[in-house]
Each structure stands twice: as structure tokens, then as C-alpha cells.
Design a protein around this motif. Structure first.
Motif, PDB file in Angstrom:
ATOM      1  N   SER A  62       0.840  -1.162  -0.044  1.00 24.31           N
ATOM      2  CA  SER A  62      -0.009   0.001   0.128  1.00 24.31           C
ATOM      3  C   SER A  62       0.793   1.231  -0.044  1.00 24.31           C
ATOM      4  CB  SER A  62      -0.845  -0.114   1.351  1.00 24.31           C
ATOM      5  OG  SER A  62      -1.811  -0.989   1.212  1.00 24.31           O
ATOM      6  N   ASP A  63       0.395   2.299  -0.431  1.00 27.11           N
ATOM      7  CA  ASP A  63       0.842   3.469  -0.499  1.00 27.11           C
ATOM      8  C   ASP A  63       0.938   4.184   0.737  1.00 27.11           C
ATOM      9  OD1 ASP A  63       1.377   3.505  -3.143  1.00 27.11           O
ATOM     10  OD2 ASP A  63      -0.508   4.378  -3.776  1.00 27.11           O
ATOM     11  N   ALA A  64      -0.082   4.201   1.713  1.00 23.59           N
ATOM     12  CA  ALA A  64      -0.035   4.608   2.862  1.00 23.59           C
ATOM     13  C   ALA A  64      -1.201   4.169   3.797  1.00 23.59           C
ATOM     14  CB  ALA A  64      -0.372   5.988   3.088  1.00 23.59           C
ATOM     15  N   PHE A  65      -1.209   3.797   4.968  1.00 20.15           N
ATOM     16  CA  PHE A  65      -2.137   3.603   6.023  1.00 20.15           C
ATOM     17  C   PHE A  65      -2.691   4.883   6.417  1.00 20.15           C
ATOM     18  CE2 PHE A  65      -3.713   2.865  10.333  1.00 20.15           C
ATOM     19  CZ  PHE A  65      -4.499   1.888  10.127  1.00 20.15           C
ATOM     20  N   VAL A  66      -3.921   5.003   6.345  1.00 21.71           N
ATOM     21  CA  VAL A  66      -4.472   6.237   6.640  1.00 21.71           C
ATOM     22  C   VAL A  66      -5.572   6.040   8.056  1.00 21.71           C
ATOM     23  CG1 VAL A  66      -5.998   8.399   6.047  1.00 21.71           C
ATOM     24  CG2 VAL A  66      -4.227   7.324   4.433  1.00 21.71           C
ATOM     25  N   THR A  67      -5.368   7.087   9.019  1.00 23.14           N
ATOM     26  CA  THR A  67      -6.387   6.893  10.097  1.00 23.14           C
ATOM     27  C   THR A  67      -6.564   8.366  10.613  1.00 23.14           C
ATOM     28  OG1 THR A  67      -6.771   6.141  12.274  1.00 23.14           O
ATOM     29  CG2 THR A  67      -4.464   6.472  11.679  1.00 23.14           C
ATOM     30  N   MET A  68      -7.928   8.932  10.445  1.00 24.55           N
ATOM     31  CA  MET A  68      -8.497  10.137  10.891  1.00 24.55           C
ATOM     32  C   MET A  68      -9.420  10.141  12.285  1.00 24.55           C
ATOM     33  SD  MET A  68      -6.881  12.396   9.007  1.00 24.55           S
ATOM     34  CE  MET A  68      -5.218  11.409   8.738  1.00 24.55           C
ATOM     35  N   SER A  69      -9.138   8.730  13.016  1.00 22.22           N
ATOM     36  CA  SER A  69     -10.061   8.748  13.983  1.00 22.22           C
ATOM     37  C   SER A  69      -9.975   9.608  15.175  1.00 22.22           C
ATOM     38  CB  SER A  69      -9.728   7.157  14.380  1.00 22.22           C
ATOM     39  OG  SER A  69     -10.718   6.830  15.496  1.00 22.22           O
ATOM     40  N   GLU A  70     -10.897   9.992  15.572  1.00 23.07           N
ATOM     41  CA  GLU A  70     -10.881  10.900  16.570  1.00 23.07           C
ATOM     42  C   GLU A  70     -11.294  10.280  18.076  1.00 23.07           C
ATOM     43  OE1 GLU A  70     -13.882  13.950  15.800  1.00 23.07           O
ATOM     44  OE2 GLU A  70     -12.616  14.615  14.249  1.00 23.07           O
ATOM     45  N   HIS A  71     -11.122   8.742  18.157  1.00 27.38           N
ATOM     46  CA  HIS A  71     -11.619   8.114  19.220  1.00 27.38           C
ATOM     47  C   HIS A  71     -10.973   6.697  19.592  1.00 27.38           C
ATOM     48  CE1 HIS A  71     -14.497   6.819  16.134  1.00 27.38           C
ATOM     49  NE2 HIS A  71     -14.085   5.342  16.859  1.00 27.38           N
ATOM     50  N   GLU A  72      -9.788   6.632  19.189  1.00 28.81           N
ATOM     51  CA  GLU A  72      -8.973   5.727  19.413  1.00 28.81           C
ATOM     52  C   GLU A  72      -8.273   5.455  20.537  1.00 28.81           C
ATOM     53  OE1 GLU A  72      -9.110   2.936  17.283  1.00 28.81           O
ATOM     54  OE2 GLU A  72     -10.346   3.992  15.741  1.00 28.81           O
ATOM     55  N   GLY A  73      -8.059   4.213  20.954  1.00 28.62           N
ATOM     56  CA  GLY A  73      -7.076   4.023  21.934  1.00 28.62           C
ATOM     57  C   GLY A  73      -5.861   3.396  21.471  1.00 28.62           C
ATOM     58  N   PHE A  74      -5.130   2.584  22.023  1.00 28.03           N
ATOM     59  CA  PHE A  74      -3.683   2.016  21.464  1.00 28.03           C
ATOM     60  C   PHE A  74      -4.054   1.487  20.029  1.00 28.03           C
ATOM     61  CE2 PHE A  74      -0.302  -1.024  20.786  1.00 28.03           C
ATOM     62  CZ  PHE A  74       0.814   0.012  20.839  1.00 28.03           C
ATOM     63  N   MET A  75      -3.131   2.003  19.118  1.00 29.57           N
ATOM     64  CA  MET A  75      -3.593   1.462  17.522  1.00 29.57           C
ATOM     65  C   MET A  75      -2.571   0.428  17.218  1.00 29.57           C
ATOM     66  SD  MET A  75      -5.850   3.502  15.918  1.00 29.57           S
ATOM     67  CE  MET A  75      -5.325   3.359  14.393  1.00 29.57           C
ATOM     68  N   VAL A  76      -3.028  -0.907  17.453  1.00 30.29           N
ATOM     69  CA  VAL A  76      -2.347  -2.227  17.104  1.00 30.29           C
ATOM     70  C   VAL A  76      -2.136  -1.942  15.132  1.00 30.29           C
ATOM     71  CG1 VAL A  76      -2.147  -4.329  16.790  1.00 30.29           C
ATOM     72  CG2 VAL A  76      -2.918  -3.381  18.836  1.00 30.29           C
ATOM     73  N   PRO A  77      -3.067  -1.679  14.574  1.00 27.57           N
ATOM     74  CA  PRO A  77      -2.760  -1.127  13.319  1.00 27.57           C
ATOM     75  C   PRO A  77      -1.683  -0.455  12.860  1.00 27.57           C
ATOM     76  CG  PRO A  77      -5.078  -1.159  13.712  1.00 27.57           C
ATOM     77  CD  PRO A  77      -4.286  -1.187  15.052  1.00 27.57           C
ATOM     78  N   LEU A  78      -1.465   0.609  13.591  1.00 29.47           N
ATOM     79  CA  LEU A  78      -0.251   1.413  13.182  1.00 29.47           C
ATOM     80  C   LEU A  78       1.047   0.620  13.292  1.00 29.47           C
ATOM     81  CD1 LEU A  78      -1.008   4.636  15.075  1.00 29.47           C
ATOM     82  CD2 LEU A  78      -1.579   4.016  12.803  1.00 29.47           C
ATOM     83  N   LEU A  79       1.116  -0.153  14.387  1.00 28.68           N
ATOM     84  CA  LEU A  79       2.378  -1.063  14.647  1.00 28.68           C
ATOM     85  C   LEU A  79       2.458  -2.027  13.435  1.00 28.68           C
ATOM     86  CD1 LEU A  79       2.373  -1.487  18.452  1.00 28.68           C
ATOM     87  CD2 LEU A  79       3.608   0.118  17.070  1.00 28.68           C
ATOM     88  N   GLU A  80       1.333  -2.694  13.055  1.00 29.93           N
ATOM     89  CA  GLU A  80       1.287  -3.706  11.901  1.00 29.93           C
ATOM     90  C   GLU A  80       1.827  -2.860  10.647  1.00 29.93           C
ATOM     91  OE1 GLU A  80      -2.442  -6.458  13.307  1.00 29.93           O
ATOM     92  OE2 GLU A  80      -2.823  -4.584  12.347  1.00 29.93           O
ATOM     93  N   SER A  81       1.461  -1.685  10.483  1.00 32.93           N
ATOM     94  CA  SER A  81       1.786  -0.898   9.439  1.00 32.93           C
ATOM     95  C   SER A  81       3.426  -0.417   9.480  1.00 32.93           C
ATOM     96  CB  SER A  81       1.036   0.704   9.401  1.00 32.93           C
ATOM     97  OG  SER A  81      -0.379   0.234   9.035  1.00 32.93           O
ATOM     98  N   PHE A  82       3.678  -0.247  10.414  1.00 31.15           N
ATOM     99  CA  PHE A  82       5.143  -0.006  10.916  1.00 31.15           C
ATOM    100  C   PHE A  82       6.215  -1.243  10.507  1.00 31.15           C
ATOM    101  CE2 PHE A  82       4.975   3.109  14.813  1.00 31.15           C
ATOM    102  CZ  PHE A  82       4.311   4.047  13.871  1.00 31.15           C
ATOM    103  N   SER A  83       5.519  -2.362  10.967  1.00 29.33           N
ATOM    104  CA  SER A  83       6.438  -3.489  10.641  1.00 29.33           C
ATOM    105  C   SER A  83       6.183  -3.957   9.194  1.00 29.33           C
ATOM    106  CB  SER A  83       6.072  -4.688  11.538  1.00 29.33           C
ATOM    107  OG  SER A  83       4.728  -5.263  11.266  1.00 29.33           O
ATOM    108  N   ALA A  84       5.296  -3.321   8.366  1.00 24.39           N
ATOM    109  CA  ALA A  84       5.222  -3.810   7.180  1.00 24.39           C
ATOM    110  C   ALA A  84       5.974  -2.823   6.176  1.00 24.39           C
ATOM    111  CB  ALA A  84       3.535  -3.966   6.825  1.00 24.39           C
ATOM    112  N   GLY A  85       6.442  -1.835   6.815  1.00 23.76           N
ATOM    113  CA  GLY A  85       6.984  -0.907   5.880  1.00 23.76           C
ATOM    114  C   GLY A  85       5.907  -0.016   5.102  1.00 23.76           C
ATOM    115  N   CYS A  86       4.810   0.296   5.644  1.00 20.12           N
ATOM    116  CA  CYS A  86       3.734   1.081   4.915  1.00 20.12           C
ATOM    117  C   CYS A  86       3.747   2.516   5.897  1.00 20.12           C
ATOM    118  CB  CYS A  86       2.462   0.440   5.133  1.00 20.12           C
ATOM    119  SG  CYS A  86       1.109   1.218   4.320  1.00 20.12           S
ATOM    120  N   PRO A  87       4.137   3.517   5.335  1.00 22.91           N
ATOM    121  CA  PRO A  87       3.666   4.690   6.039  1.00 22.91           C
ATOM    122  C   PRO A  87       2.403   5.170   6.509  1.00 22.91           C
ATOM    123  CG  PRO A  87       4.788   4.987   3.532  1.00 22.91           C
ATOM    124  CD  PRO A  87       4.419   3.638   3.690  1.00 22.91           C
TER     125      PRO A  87
END
Length: 155
Positions: free
Chosen positions: A51-76
Motif C-alpha cells: 500500500s502507498d499509505a495507511f490512513v487513520t483520521m479517527s478521533e476516538h482511538e485507544g492504542f492503535m495496533v494497526p499502526l504497529l502492523e503498518s510500521f512492521s510492514a513498511g507502510c507509511p
């Protein structure tokens, strides 16, 4: 090239999922918006890596595991500076002050086109992911819990 939005996740609320599908159909975007639900971990990682990017504009998230999944996959990650997104990303990711769709699109395009910027974000994310490595996370929990469970101090 026509942009494509890939929405990943699990279906927790079938009625809400049908609502999202109806919006896509009503707008005639069924070729541009793809729901990829209940993906196994290996397929999710592969999808993020391509993917070109993982996008999240959430206003109500707790800890974001999907961000770490994106980090480890090399997805900005392109996200809004809010809630735990800011804390999870730390100095990594491309965080924006508001959920302005033009700014989000501009950042995603910039990260796709500017290889140096993209690689800088990916490197920062890779370093940030180390803060959440299993051993480090366990040690942080242990330090917190030692005050409540004295047996952990000597374990």
C-alpha cells in the motif's frame, strides 16, 4: 492512476458494515473502495506492504495496533494528531493537525512520489516499533505490576 481505498478490519457490527457498503454503492465507488475484512495476518501484512499509505483520521482511538502492523510492514502511516494515534506514533508517521481530506490526500501522494521522504518515515516507524517489542512491553508491564504483585519483583 485512479486511487483505491482498501478498508481492512473485522466485521463487529453487520448493520454498520452494510451501511458502509450502501454508501459506496450509492456513490458508485465500488471499483475504488474495497472491503478486505477478516484477513489472516500474513495477507494483511502483504497488503500493507504493497500500500502507498495507511490512513487513520479517527478521533476516538485507544492504542492503535494497526499502526504497529503498518510500521512492521513498511507502510507509511498518515494520521491525525489525536487520541492515542499521536502517542503510538511518537516521532514516527506523518501526522496532520486536522482531518482535512485535501491535506491527507496530499500527504499520501507526497509519500508515494518522494522516495526520500517515504524512506525517512519508514525508518522512523521501524525505530518506533522497537519501543513496543515484546520484551520491552513485558518489562514495562512488570515494572507497573510489581507494586501490586510483590512476587514479580523476584521473578
Amino acid at each position: 492512476m485512479t486511487p483505491r481505498l482498501r478498508i481492512f478490519g473485522k466485521i463487529w457490527d453487520r448493520e454498520y458494515f452494510r451501511y458502509l457498503e450502501s454508501i459506496v454503492l450509492d456513490l458508485g465507488l465500488e471499483t475504488n473502495v474495497v472491503f478486505e475484512v477478516n484477513q489472516p495476518g500474513s495477507e494483511l501484512r502483504s497488503a500493507l506492504a504493497s500500500s502507498d499509505a495507511f490512513v487513520t483520521m479517527s478521533e476516538h482511538e485507544g492504542f492503535m495496533v494497526p499502526l504497529l502492523e503498518s510500521f512492521s510492514a513498511g507502510c507509511p502511516v498518515v494520521g491525525m494528531k489525536s487520541t492515542a494515534i499521536t502517542e503510538t506514533c511518537g516521532p514516527a508517521g506523518a501526522l496532520l493537525p486536522t482531518a482535512d481530506i485535501n491535506a491527507v490526500a496530499g500527504m499520501a501522494v507526497a509519500l508515494k512520489r518522494d522516495r526520500d521522504s517515504r524512506m525517512a518515515v519508514i525508518r522512523a516507524q521501524s525505530q518506533r516499533a522497537q519501543a513496543f517489542a515484546e520484551g520491552r512491553t513485558w518489562n514495562k508491564w512488570r515494572m507497573i505490576l510489581e507494586d501490586f504483585v510483590p512476587q514479580l519483583r523476584n521473578a
